[in-house]
Design a protein around this motif. Structure first.
Motif, PDB file in Angstrom:
ATOM      1  N   ALA A  15      37.451  39.427  36.158  1.00 60.49           N
ATOM      2  CA  ALA A  15      39.154  39.021  36.747  1.00 60.49           C
ATOM      3  C   ALA A  15      39.665  39.837  37.861  1.00 60.49           C
ATOM      4  N   GLY A  16      38.977  40.903  38.067  1.00 60.85           N
ATOM      5  CA  GLY A  16      39.509  41.522  39.145  1.00 60.85           C
ATOM      6  C   GLY A  16      39.144  41.065  40.493  1.00 60.85           C
ATOM      7  N   ASP A  17      38.130  40.360  40.300  1.00 60.01           N
ATOM      8  CA  ASP A  17      37.505  40.263  41.473  1.00 60.01           C
ATOM      9  C   ASP A  17      37.277  38.348  41.753  1.00 60.01           C
ATOM     10  N   GLY A  18      38.587  38.917  42.905  1.00 60.69           N
ATOM     11  CA  GLY A  18      39.253  37.435  43.192  1.00 60.69           C
ATOM     12  C   GLY A  18      37.788  37.238  44.036  1.00 60.69           C
ATOM     13  N   GLY A  19      39.582  36.759  45.650  1.00 60.00           N
ATOM     14  CA  GLY A  19      38.885  35.689  46.355  1.00 60.00           C
ATOM     15  C   GLY A  19      39.049  36.141  47.816  1.00 60.00           C
ATOM     16  N   PRO A  20      39.069  35.052  48.893  1.00 61.99           N
ATOM     17  CA  PRO A  20      39.948  35.933  49.867  1.00 61.99           C
ATOM     18  C   PRO A  20      41.289  35.285  50.098  1.00 61.99           C
ATOM     19  N   ALA A 103      43.719  31.278  37.280  1.00 66.03           N
ATOM     20  CA  ALA A 103      44.860  30.718  38.364  1.00 66.03           C
ATOM     21  C   ALA A 103      45.333  31.880  39.415  1.00 66.03           C
ATOM     22  N   ARG A 104      45.493  33.452  38.415  1.00 60.35           N
ATOM     23  CA  ARG A 104      46.141  33.719  39.728  1.00 60.35           C
ATOM     24  C   ARG A 104      45.387  34.171  40.307  1.00 60.35           C
ATOM     25  N   ILE A 105      43.432  33.813  39.996  1.00 64.24           N
ATOM     26  CA  ILE A 105      42.294  34.087  40.876  1.00 64.24           C
ATOM     27  C   ILE A 105      42.465  33.086  41.914  1.00 64.24           C
ATOM     28  N   GLU A 106      42.830  32.160  41.768  1.00 70.28           N
ATOM     29  CA  GLU A 106      42.996  30.937  42.750  1.00 70.28           C
ATOM     30  C   GLU A 106      44.191  30.597  43.558  1.00 70.28           C
ATOM     31  N   ALA A 107      45.265  31.859  43.233  1.00 69.61           N
ATOM     32  CA  ALA A 107      45.893  31.387  43.749  1.00 69.61           C
ATOM     33  C   ALA A 107      45.709  32.657  44.517  1.00 69.61           C
ATOM     34  N   LEU A 108      44.877  33.774  44.972  1.00 74.06           N
ATOM     35  CA  LEU A 108      44.662  34.732  46.083  1.00 74.06           C
ATOM     36  C   LEU A 108      43.809  33.771  46.438  1.00 74.06           C
ATOM     37  N   LEU A 109      42.882  33.122  45.811  1.00 77.24           N
ATOM     38  CA  LEU A 109      41.892  32.405  46.940  1.00 77.24           C
ATOM     39  C   LEU A 109      42.513  31.213  47.973  1.00 77.24           C
ATOM     40  N   ALA A 110      43.931  30.609  47.364  1.00 80.73           N
ATOM     41  CA  ALA A 110      44.530  29.762  48.252  1.00 80.73           C
ATOM     42  C   ALA A 110      45.154  30.303  48.991  1.00 80.73           C
ATOM     43  N   GLY A 111      44.918  32.043  49.647  1.00 81.38           N
ATOM     44  CA  GLY A 111      45.736  32.312  50.263  1.00 81.38           C
ATOM     45  C   GLY A 111      47.762  32.511  49.551  1.00 81.38           C
ATOM     46  N   GLU A 113      48.728  34.026  47.124  1.00 79.91           N
ATOM     47  CA  GLU A 113      49.359  35.811  46.869  1.00 79.91           C
ATOM     48  C   GLU A 113      48.702  36.770  48.339  1.00 79.91           C
ATOM     49  N   PRO A 114      48.907  37.753  48.204  1.00 77.78           N
ATOM     50  CA  PRO A 114      48.208  39.019  48.898  1.00 77.78           C
ATOM     51  C   PRO A 114      47.181  39.635  48.026  1.00 77.78           C
ATOM     52  N   SER A 115      47.284  39.334  46.523  1.00 77.93           N
ATOM     53  CA  SER A 115      46.766  40.368  46.416  1.00 77.93           C
ATOM     54  C   SER A 115      47.260  39.327  44.912  1.00 77.93           C
ATOM     55  N   TYR A 116      45.855  40.256  44.174  1.00 74.77           N
ATOM     56  CA  TYR A 116      45.312  39.962  42.579  1.00 74.77           C
ATOM     57  C   TYR A 116      46.360  40.567  41.813  1.00 74.77           C
ATOM     58  N   ALA A 117      46.573  40.280  40.810  1.00 74.31           N
ATOM     59  CA  ALA A 117      47.130  40.910  39.244  1.00 74.31           C
ATOM     60  C   ALA A 117      47.024  39.973  38.021  1.00 74.31           C
ATOM     61  N   ALA A 118      46.522  41.129  37.539  1.00 73.02           N
ATOM     62  CA  ALA A 118      46.564  40.124  36.112  1.00 73.02           C
ATOM     63  C   ALA A 118      46.602  40.905  34.649  1.00 73.02           C
ATOM     64  N   GLU A 119      47.126  40.823  33.883  1.00 74.49           N
ATOM     65  CA  GLU A 119      47.751  41.277  32.375  1.00 74.49           C
ATOM     66  C   GLU A 119      47.160  40.563  30.932  1.00 74.49           C
ATOM     67  N   TYR A 120      45.602  41.578  30.905  1.00 72.40           N
ATOM     68  CA  TYR A 120      45.116  40.663  29.702  1.00 72.40           C
ATOM     69  C   TYR A 120      44.386  41.408  28.641  1.00 72.40           C
ATOM     70  N   ARG A 121      44.105  40.934  27.669  1.00 68.64           N
ATOM     71  CA  ARG A 121      42.933  41.776  26.750  1.00 68.64           C
ATOM     72  C   ARG A 121      41.528  41.201  26.712  1.00 68.64           C
ATOM     73  N   VAL A 122      40.734  42.391  26.463  1.00 68.10           N
ATOM     74  CA  VAL A 122      39.503  41.990  26.560  1.00 68.10           C
ATOM     75  C   VAL A 122      38.800  42.610  25.146  1.00 68.10           C
ATOM     76  N   ARG A 123      37.970  42.260  24.345  1.00 61.26           N
ATOM     77  CA  ARG A 123      37.117  42.333  23.306  1.00 61.26           C
ATOM     78  C   ARG A 123      36.213  44.004  23.347  1.00 61.26           C
TER      79      ARG A 123
END
Length: 325
Positions: A15-20, A103-111, A113-123
């Motif tokens: 998920a942390g692999d955001g975009g521009p 949604a946070r990744i999209e916000a980063l790619l759309a400019g 937000e200047p950075s990406y941050a997310a908290e979530y669960r992984v199996r």
């Protein structure tokens, strides 16, 4: 706006692999990684914890992501056990959390937000869930300003989430106690206070129903006080009818054990309890677990509160401590 691509899992999806994230015109030049990856800190972390557990780098043109060796270990895998291609990132993230992360990744790619941050669960390998906090940012752009490389980090946030849950439970317990105390102080009838206690505990725990036993006329047995609270009164009708005529001597049945010891007692699964007196009624109502707690007055057990739950369970330590004060 097109939806961001999920990073290629052939190396490691994430998920942390955001975009521009477009920045000011002055920033639209190649940006070399300013610090060694082992010194990188997580932009999403609090000041108290700036050293991350796992680091990742996303090469955006090839859509390939590399992770540090700690990532499989965080998921419970031994060295050489984890196959990234068999475990794409989107299959590891909890389905309830995935939309928010995307949604946070999209916000980063759309400019936005200047950075990406997310908290979530992984199996994990065992099937359990761990909380992670991930953060990342663009570290290199081409001459046109298009992001071509991102880097970031994440760390195991499970312990923090457990502490937060304990704080919430404690706050709920305090509220429960306050509600019961207010009712007891304002009511001239002890019955009202007991019913409020049943309601408050059931609402806090999600249990199905609660009932009060009191000492009979000769103080030699427990009898039903006829006081109940239930989320669905019709559902527990068979249990109420079966309880109406029940009598428990000291040490007999769950209520009698609570009376004899002055301590809470519970049956995690009544369907597995031999010689359980109200087995048929509990089965008809969908009740599986029972919990009894004494009401102490002047050093003696004056009543017993019993609670019923739809699923096999035992009460948590915090609730037991609160109810036995």
């Amino acid at each position: 706006m097109s939806k961001p691509k999920v990073p290629d899992p052939s190396i490691r999806s994430r998920a942390g692999d955001g975009g521009p994230a477009p920045e000011t015109p002055q920033a639209l030049t190649p940006i070399p990684l300013p610090i060694p990856s082992h010194e990188l800190t997580c932009p999403a972390a609090s000041p108290a914890r700036q050293v991350a557990d796992v680091f990742w780098t996303w090469d955006i043109p090839s859509n390939r992501t590399t992770f540090s060796d700690a990532w499989p270990r965080l998921l419970g895998y031994q060295d050489g056990e984890f196959d990234p291609a068999a475990h794409p990132w989107e299959t590891l993230v909890c389905a309830e959390d995935l939309p928010g992360v995307m949604a946070r990744i999209e916000a980063l790619l759309a400019g936005v937000e200047p950075s990406y941050a997310a908290e979530y669960r992984v199996r994990t390998k065992s099937g359990d869930w761990v909380w992670v906090l991930s953060g990342g940012f663009v570290v290199e752009r081409d001459e046109s300003g298009k992001a071509i490389r991102m880097t970031g980090c994440l760390f195991d946030n499970t312990r923090t989430k457990e502490l937060e849950a304990r704080v919430r439970r404690h706050a709920a317990l305090v509220t429960l106690l306050q509600r019961v105390a207010v009712t007891a102080n304002e009511s001239s009838d002890a019955s009202d206070a007991m019913v409020e206690a049943l309601r408050a505990v059931c609402e806090y725990t999600g249990w199905t129903a609660g009932h009060v036993y009191v000492l009979g006329p000769g103080d030699d047995e427990l009898v039903s006080a006829g006081l109940w609270w239930a989320e669905d009164a019709e559902r527990i009708h068979p249990l109420r009818e079966a309880t109406r005529s029940m009598r428990f001597g000291r040490g007999i049945g769950l209520p009698g054990r609570v009376w004899a010891t002055g301590r809470p007692a519970w049956i995690p699964d009544v369907s597995r309890e031999a010689n359980f007196f109200r087995a048929d009624a509990c089965g008809a109502c969908g009740v599986r677990a029972m919990f009894g707690v004494p009401v102490i007055a002047e050093g003696e057990v004056a009543a017993v509160l019993e609670f019923f739950a739809a699923d096999p369970m035992a009460p948590g330590d915090e609730l037991v401590r609160m109810l036995t004060g």
